[in-house]
Scaffold this motif. Structure first.
Motif, PDB file in Angstrom:
ATOM      1  N   PRO A   6      -6.268 -52.187 132.265  1.00  0.00           N
ATOM      2  CA  PRO A   6      -6.275 -51.050 131.333  1.00  0.00           C
ATOM      3  C   PRO A   6      -5.438 -49.867 131.789  1.00  0.00           C
ATOM      4  O   PRO A   6      -4.837 -49.180 130.970  1.00  0.00           O
ATOM      5  N   GLU A   7      -5.409 -49.602 133.114  1.00  0.00           N
ATOM      6  CA  GLU A   7      -4.649 -48.444 133.602  1.00  0.00           C
ATOM      7  C   GLU A   7      -3.164 -48.562 133.246  1.00  0.00           C
ATOM      8  O   GLU A   7      -2.502 -47.573 132.911  1.00  0.00           O
ATOM      9  N   TYR A   8      -2.634 -49.784 133.316  1.00  0.00           N
ATOM     10  CA  TYR A   8      -1.221 -50.008 133.003  1.00  0.00           C
ATOM     11  C   TYR A   8      -0.984 -49.876 131.500  1.00  0.00           C
ATOM     12  O   TYR A   8       0.040 -49.340 131.066  1.00  0.00           O
ATOM     13  N   ILE A   9      -1.935 -50.377 130.717  1.00  0.00           N
ATOM     14  CA  ILE A   9      -1.809 -50.266 129.264  1.00  0.00           C
ATOM     15  C   ILE A   9      -1.752 -48.787 128.872  1.00  0.00           C
ATOM     16  O   ILE A   9      -0.923 -48.375 128.046  1.00  0.00           O
ATOM     17  N   ASP A  10      -2.627 -47.972 129.476  1.00  0.00           N
ATOM     18  CA  ASP A  10      -2.649 -46.542 129.172  1.00  0.00           C
ATOM     19  C   ASP A  10      -1.303 -45.886 129.466  1.00  0.00           C
ATOM     20  O   ASP A  10      -0.783 -45.100 128.665  1.00  0.00           O
ATOM     21  N   GLU A  11      -0.745 -46.190 130.630  1.00  0.00           N
ATOM     22  CA  GLU A  11       0.518 -45.568 131.027  1.00  0.00           C
ATOM     23  C   GLU A  11       1.683 -46.043 130.160  1.00  0.00           C
ATOM     24  O   GLU A  11       2.532 -45.251 129.750  1.00  0.00           O
ATOM     25  N   LEU A  12       1.723 -47.337 129.886  1.00  0.00           N
ATOM     26  CA  LEU A  12       2.865 -47.880 129.141  1.00  0.00           C
ATOM     27  C   LEU A  12       2.840 -47.473 127.674  1.00  0.00           C
ATOM     28  O   LEU A  12       3.889 -47.458 127.022  1.00  0.00           O
ATOM     29  N   THR A  13       1.659 -47.164 127.131  1.00  0.00           N
ATOM     30  CA  THR A  13       1.619 -46.687 125.743  1.00  0.00           C
ATOM     31  C   THR A  13       2.284 -45.320 125.619  1.00  0.00           C
ATOM     32  O   THR A  13       2.628 -44.895 124.505  1.00  0.00           O
ATOM     33  N   GLN A  14       2.494 -44.630 126.752  1.00  0.00           N
ATOM     34  CA  GLN A  14       3.173 -43.333 126.721  1.00  0.00           C
ATOM     35  C   GLN A  14       4.693 -43.469 126.708  1.00  0.00           C
ATOM     36  O   GLN A  14       5.407 -42.468 126.561  1.00  0.00           O
ATOM     37  N   LEU A  15       5.185 -44.699 126.882  1.00  0.00           N
ATOM     38  CA  LEU A  15       6.636 -44.898 126.904  1.00  0.00           C
ATOM     39  C   LEU A  15       7.227 -44.523 125.549  1.00  0.00           C
ATOM     40  O   LEU A  15       6.878 -45.092 124.522  1.00  0.00           O
TER      41      LEU A  15
END
Length: 555
Positions: free
Chosen positions: A78-87
């Motif tokens: 989930p932590e990666y999903i959160d960050e990558l959705t900000q791309l």
């Protein structure tokens, strides 16, 4: 081309090698063997920031790859999903002379193609940029493919295709499958997004399908549209998540959220063709409250079978029938049939309550987390490629709706939509029909059982009954036990052989047997220590989303 691809491969490898080794050591401390490492959420968060930075550094293709990865919780935590959705692929536009060359190579001299053309772009993205122009006394938006993007994308796709087989041995089997399908899916998606003729066709189709006067899709100007240039009606509006500006329009935000959800349900469930990139930058509001959809480069189609399963899924959610929810997920290929249904049912109940905007007591969240933490199992969710975009759309749309109205009940609107479209009534009739069929089968079975029972009792009386049983061992327990027995016997033999050779003064042979014994002992020890799968923590609630958002703001 090949030399360029090799050079690019080393540039990409330099960016990702540190993360690759970190992930590999999480699985096996010494890369190929050893126990796994437990990684904290904050460590994952830090790695996710590094990964996002690497995608931005590597440019357009990898920005798009990061955006696609943000739709795949079956691959990343989930932590990666959160960050990558900000791309965001908002990048400076290419110089005007280069963009002009693209337009004129497609449409001829720009002075003849348009009545007037503003050379300052209003939007710059990784694959294209948008300008405002005049054509036939109408204001139009002109989307131009970024100059030179084609060769770069082709090179990066070669690098990605070459890299995936190198990563597969170091990840779980399920993740390996997801990575391979992701590479193929990404190549298809990015090629489609670069094809403006396809985007124009999808624009026309979705505009023709949508039966909602509160939603507007721009009209395509066919005479000035090609594979690299797309000219369409210019529709201005206020960005949907600029709450103060939306309030200044005196627009009912709850009604706007409902319009947005209904539009996407109509596209996905009724027509099977949908706008697949509903991030806030692609959604706007006109002064009269009309919802405007922009940028149809990412758009998708839903298979009729999947459409039916999605309907079943939402009906089950409306009825809070967790068994039916799990059945629908299994039929779609999203949930493993071997998943722990009791655990997943609890997770689904929590998710439903959260989606309805209900307050969830913290002790209940912790109770489910503890239940999952106490169960070691393989991550049960899988995302077939045709469902990944649907999941992304549902997640992003729900997020936008909650931004407009924090108390928005996503499921209530979905339920009302299904009822208006006749799905709930149809399902009720099917249920009655199924129950009648079940009653008929039960009646027939009741009539057949007594003769068969009498025959079986006669065979028992004649001592002529043979019972066969089949042992079901889906977790491979007996197979593991057999391997351990063989390894134990091998270890015993090798130790005895070592002693015998040492007594016989065959030191070289004894040394070899010692090494062999140690190897067998290590494998045997590892078989007892090995724990497959991952521990999952449900991090999908609005409360946790708000908490992560607060943490992000503090950072």
């Amino acid at each position: 081309m090949m030399f360029r691809a090799y050079r690019r491969f080393f540039v990409v490898a330099w960016q990702f090698l540190p993360l690759f080794f970190a992930f590999a050591r999480d699985r096996h401390r010494f890369l190929l063997f050893g126990e796994g490492r437990r990684v904290s959420s904050e460590q994952h968060r830090e790695r996710a920031r590094t990964l996002r930075s690497s995608f931005l550094t590597l440019g357009p293709t990898f920005i798009k790859l990061g955006q696609l990865l943000s739709t795949r919780p079956d691959i990343l935590p989930p932590e990666y999903i959160d960050e990558l959705t900000q791309l965001q692929d908002r990048v400076p536009p290419a110089p005007w002379p280069e963009a002009r060359d693209v337009i004129e190579s497609e449409l001829g001299p720009i002075e003849e193609a348009y009545d007037n053309f503003d050379t300052e772009s209003i939007s710059g993205a990784s694959l294209g940029q948008v300008y405002v122009a005049e054509f036939d006394d109408e204001t139009v938006a002109v989307k131009v493919r970024r100059p030179g993007i084609g060769p770069l994308v082709r090179t990066d796709l070669r690098v990605i295709k070459f890299s995936v087989p190198l990563l597969v041995p170091f990840v779980d089997e399920a993740q390996a499958f997801s990575l391979e399908t992701l590479a193929d899916e990404f190549a298809r998606v990015i090629r489609q997004e670069m094809d403006y003729e396809r985007e124009a066709a999808m624009l026309r189709e979705i505009r023709g399908d949508l039966d909602n006067e509160n939603v507007q899709v721009p009209v395509v100007v066919d005479e000035r549209s090609t594979g690299r240039v797309l000219t369409m009606e210019y529709v201005s509006g206020t960005k949907i998540t600029e709450i103060d500006d939306v309030d200044a329009l005196d627009v009912d935000r709850t009604q706007l959220a409902e319009t947005l959800e209904r539009a996407y349900f109509e596209m996905i469930i009724v027509h099977g063709v949908f706008h697949a990139d509903p991030h806030p930058g692609n959604l706007a509001v006109k002064p009269d409250g009309t919802l405007v959809l922009y940028d149809f480069g990412m758009s998708g189609r839903v298979d009729p079978f999947v459409q039916d399963r999605i309907v079943d899924f939402y009906i089950a959610i409306a009825n809070r029938d967790t068994d039916a929810i799990l059945d629908a997920l299994i039929e779609m290929g999203t949930l493993s049939p071997e998943a722990d249904r009791e655990v997943m049912a609890d997770v689904m109940e929590l998710a439903i309550a959260d989606a309805r905007g209900e307050e969830i007591e913290q002790y209940r969240v912790q109770q489910i987390i503890n239940q999952i933490e106490d169960t070691v199992y393989e991550f049960p969710l899988r995302l077939p490629p045709d469902l990944a975009l649907v999941l992304r759309v549902a997640t992003v749309v729900e997020g936008v709706c909650v931004t407009l109205d924090p108390e928005f009940d996503f499921i209530a609107v979905a339920t009302e939509f299904l009822r208006e479209e006749g799905y709930l009534e149809a399902t009720a009739r099917e249920f009655v029909r199924e129950q009648l069929d079940e009653f008929e089968r039960a009646t027939r079975s009741t009539l057949r059982v007594p003769p068969k029972l009498e025959s079986a009792l006669d065979r028992v009386e004649r001592d002529n009954l043979v019972v066969q049983s089949e042992l079901n061992d889906p977790n491979g327990v007996l197979d593991t036990l057999a391997k351990r027995l063989v390894l134990g016997m091998g270890l015993s033999v090798s130790v005895l052989s070592t002693v015998a050779l040492y007594i016989a003064a065959e030191l070289l042979g004894a040394l070899f047997m010692i090494v062999l014994s140690l190897g067998i002992a290590a494998v045997l020890y590892h078989s007892f220590r090995k724990r497959r799968g991952i521990r999952a923590r449900p991090q999908f609630t609005r409360q946790s989303m708000r908490q992560r958002e607060d943490e992000r703001i503090e950072d």
